[in-house]
Design a protein around this motif. Sequence first.
Motif, PDB file in Angstrom:
ATOM      1  N   ALA B 309       0.840  -1.203   0.000  1.00 10.48           N
ATOM      2  CA  ALA B 309       0.000   0.000   0.000  1.00 10.48           C
ATOM      3  C   ALA B 309       0.875   1.253   0.000  1.00 10.48           C
ATOM      4  N   TYR B 310       1.957   1.208   0.757  1.00  8.94           N
ATOM      5  CA  TYR B 310       2.868   2.358   0.830  1.00  8.94           C
ATOM      6  C   TYR B 310       3.501   2.639  -0.530  1.00  8.94           C
ATOM      7  N   LEU B 311       3.979   1.578  -1.185  1.00 11.06           N
ATOM      8  CA  LEU B 311       4.616   1.749  -2.503  1.00 11.06           C
ATOM      9  C   LEU B 311       3.617   2.270  -3.533  1.00 11.06           C
ATOM     10  N   GLU B 312       2.390   1.754  -3.467  1.00 18.75           N
ATOM     11  CA  GLU B 312       1.384   2.203  -4.434  1.00 18.75           C
ATOM     12  C   GLU B 312       1.023   3.663  -4.213  1.00 18.75           C
ATOM     13  N   ARG B 313       1.028   4.050  -2.965  1.00 16.90           N
ATOM     14  CA  ARG B 313       0.693   5.435  -2.636  1.00 16.90           C
ATOM     15  C   ARG B 313       1.752   6.386  -3.201  1.00 16.90           C
ATOM     16  N   ILE B 314       3.016   6.012  -3.041  1.00 18.12           N
ATOM     17  CA  ILE B 314       4.098   6.838  -3.596  1.00 18.12           C
ATOM     18  C   ILE B 314       4.049   6.806  -5.115  1.00 18.12           C
ATOM     19  N   GLY B 315       3.846   5.632  -5.658  1.00 14.41           N
ATOM     20  CA  GLY B 315       3.718   5.464  -7.101  1.00 14.41           C
ATOM     21  C   GLY B 315       5.046   5.177  -7.773  1.00 14.41           C
ATOM     22  N   PHE B 316       5.027   4.254  -8.710  1.00 12.87           N
ATOM     23  CA  PHE B 316       6.275   3.845  -9.350  1.00 12.87           C
ATOM     24  C   PHE B 316       6.799   4.879 -10.341  1.00 12.87           C
ATOM     25  N   ASP B 317       5.946   5.797 -10.772  1.00 16.39           N
ATOM     26  CA  ASP B 317       6.475   6.872 -11.626  1.00 16.39           C
ATOM     27  C   ASP B 317       7.452   7.721 -10.837  1.00 16.39           C
ATOM     28  N   ALA B 318       7.033   8.097  -9.616  1.00 15.71           N
ATOM     29  CA  ALA B 318       7.908   8.920  -8.772  1.00 15.71           C
ATOM     30  C   ALA B 318       9.158   8.137  -8.377  1.00 15.71           C
ATOM     31  N   ILE B 319       8.989   6.865  -8.087  1.00 18.52           N
ATOM     32  CA  ILE B 319      10.130   6.035  -7.678  1.00 18.52           C
ATOM     33  C   ILE B 319      11.154   5.948  -8.816  1.00 18.52           C
ATOM     34  N   THR B 320      10.655   5.650 -10.012  1.00 18.66           N
ATOM     35  CA  THR B 320      11.548   5.490 -11.164  1.00 18.66           C
ATOM     36  C   THR B 320      12.285   6.796 -11.466  1.00 18.66           C
ATOM     37  N   GLU B 321      11.551   7.896 -11.399  1.00 19.67           N
ATOM     38  CA  GLU B 321      12.152   9.197 -11.723  1.00 19.67           C
ATOM     39  C   GLU B 321      13.236   9.557 -10.701  1.00 19.67           C
ATOM     40  N   HIS B 322      12.914   9.362  -9.437  1.00 20.78           N
ATOM     41  CA  HIS B 322      13.857   9.695  -8.366  1.00 20.78           C
ATOM     42  C   HIS B 322      15.116   8.837  -8.466  1.00 20.78           C
ATOM     43  N   GLU B 323      14.920   7.534  -8.656  1.00 23.39           N
ATOM     44  CA  GLU B 323      16.073   6.642  -8.706  1.00 23.39           C
ATOM     45  C   GLU B 323      16.943   6.932  -9.929  1.00 23.39           C
ATOM     46  N   ALA B 324      16.312   7.317 -11.027  1.00 18.56           N
ATOM     47  CA  ALA B 324      17.094   7.647 -12.224  1.00 18.56           C
ATOM     48  C   ALA B 324      17.962   8.877 -11.961  1.00 18.56           C
ATOM     49  N   ALA B 325      17.399   9.864 -11.251  1.00 22.51           N
ATOM     50  CA  ALA B 325      18.167  11.075 -10.937  1.00 22.51           C
ATOM     51  C   ALA B 325      19.338  10.735 -10.006  1.00 22.51           C
TER      52      ALA B 325
END
Lengths: 155, 425
Positions: B309-325
């Motif tokens: 639920a926590y991961l879905e709330r943050i969203g994988f778009d934000a996760i992917t973008e942040h990790e790429a940066a």
Amino acid sequence: MVSAMSLDDLYQEILLDHARHPRRRGEIGEGEALADLENPVCGDHVRVRLRIEEGRVKDLLFDGKGCAISTASSSLLAEYAEGRTVAELRESIARFTAALRGEGSLDEFVDSDLRALEGVKEFPMRIKCATLAWHALAQALDHAENKPAGTETNS
Amino acid sequence: MKTNVCCSFDSARALDIARGETPAPRSDFPALAQRVHDHPLVYLDNAATSQRPQSVVRAECEYYGSCNANVHRALHFLAGEATERYEAARRRVAEFIGAPDPREVIFTSGTTAGVNLVAAGWGRKFLQPGDALLLTEMEHHSNLVPWQRVARERGAELRFIPVTPDGALDLGAARRLLADGRVKLVALTWISNVLGTENPVSEIAALAHAAGALVFLDGAQGVPHRRTRVGELDCDFLAFSGHKALAPTGTGILWGRAALLEAMDPFLSGGDMIERVTLTEATWAELPHKFEAGTPHIAGVIALGAAVAYLERIGFDAITEHEAALNRRLNERLAEIPGLRVFGGAAPRIALVSFDVEGLHPHDLAQFLDSRGVAIRAGHLCAQPLLRKLGVNAVNRISPYIYNTAEEIDRAVAAVIEARKWFRL
């Protein structure tokens, strides 16, 4: 919170010197090695070659890849062991490995810089690094004396 | 009862990593706030295990503090509550990975258990002498050793897709290795735990399926970082661990197509996985219970639901973008260090970098970094065959996650630079 640690206790100057310029180190072919041990935690590797002449260790050589602690330990051990009797070395190996487990001290090695490894005790994750060469030497002595393999535990 | 998720991030706004913004608020992760050896902790060993947000810890505690009971058995109130929460977590995980049917979601103790379950339950039953399994040279030991054992037991052959100098899988070789039609299953990792390479799973799955082989996907490093849709990945099995994706240790998922799971033999046998038992024989329960013998990690599974639920709330778009940066920053900064070599190449990589420094053993570097509060991994990373191919015994690995900042990347890199001076390189 974890307290401050002193890297200087672990990496004493004498150890860094041995790590950079290991004594009695050279290439050992697979067929020549009397012992060939790996540290399964990190993949470090040590090979030992020696011969026994009139009960004494001669032409001791170490080979392998390891961290500064494991390289320094093998270098100090090589200096220490050359020319000593097999019986004496077996006792030293037992004393050294026990000391690093916290049972005793390295002060007994009065005539050697091995005492510089005392600081490793405070770093439990590195004890295997410091003892790898010693287990390898024990195995090499067994093989040189034609004892069955696996009588020394790698702990 | 619903699990509260304390996450205040507004995912519509782009993150500014230079200002220290992270997709996951750092205050959700109490472990990150501590000091280690008189330095603020910089935790960059997330490929080994992630930290847990408070909502996950709370979900685990709530189970023990309120509805603690065994699942699927008793008729009393607490047992009903526990079962409902346990099964709710299953439905949530099914949605999280895009599984069409929650019965296809098997709770395990982790990725390793998932591989062993399929190697035993499918491999022992269906592999014949002369069959082949196709793996890759970049597998973690957990997606290698169980296949070695079952292949030996069944007289099957092991084949390996080579890793190219770019850190990618050689797809031309994969085609050739599949050509004779003897490969019955392809087992591969989604993302390499050493190189960070993201493999073209659906492309490989298409090749495998065209050759009549099933696809087993090790999602241990993929699921925490990428939105997971089993349909798009086109795999037949997916195994992953909870603990690399914010959930408790000792939790994991094996997903498999229902028809395959139904045809397979159980892995562990005992209580809760049976339909009818006599003194001399037994029949198996329906999915998913057939594969969940014994009392499961109920608290962990419920907390796994909170992690999802926590991961879905943050969203994988934000996760992917942040990790790429973070990944760009990490690679740029590491490239400035003399004698530092990054493993892998042009292949697409996630924010996971393995490297070594000439003249500085990984153990010594990691020890130095620890003295500066920086936690990274050093060693063979449970991938000895790949390291052998790379020509090293050990590497250093930096693996950021959703709560790491650009400043932490800089602090880790500064510590590497300081280590070179300290060891007089």
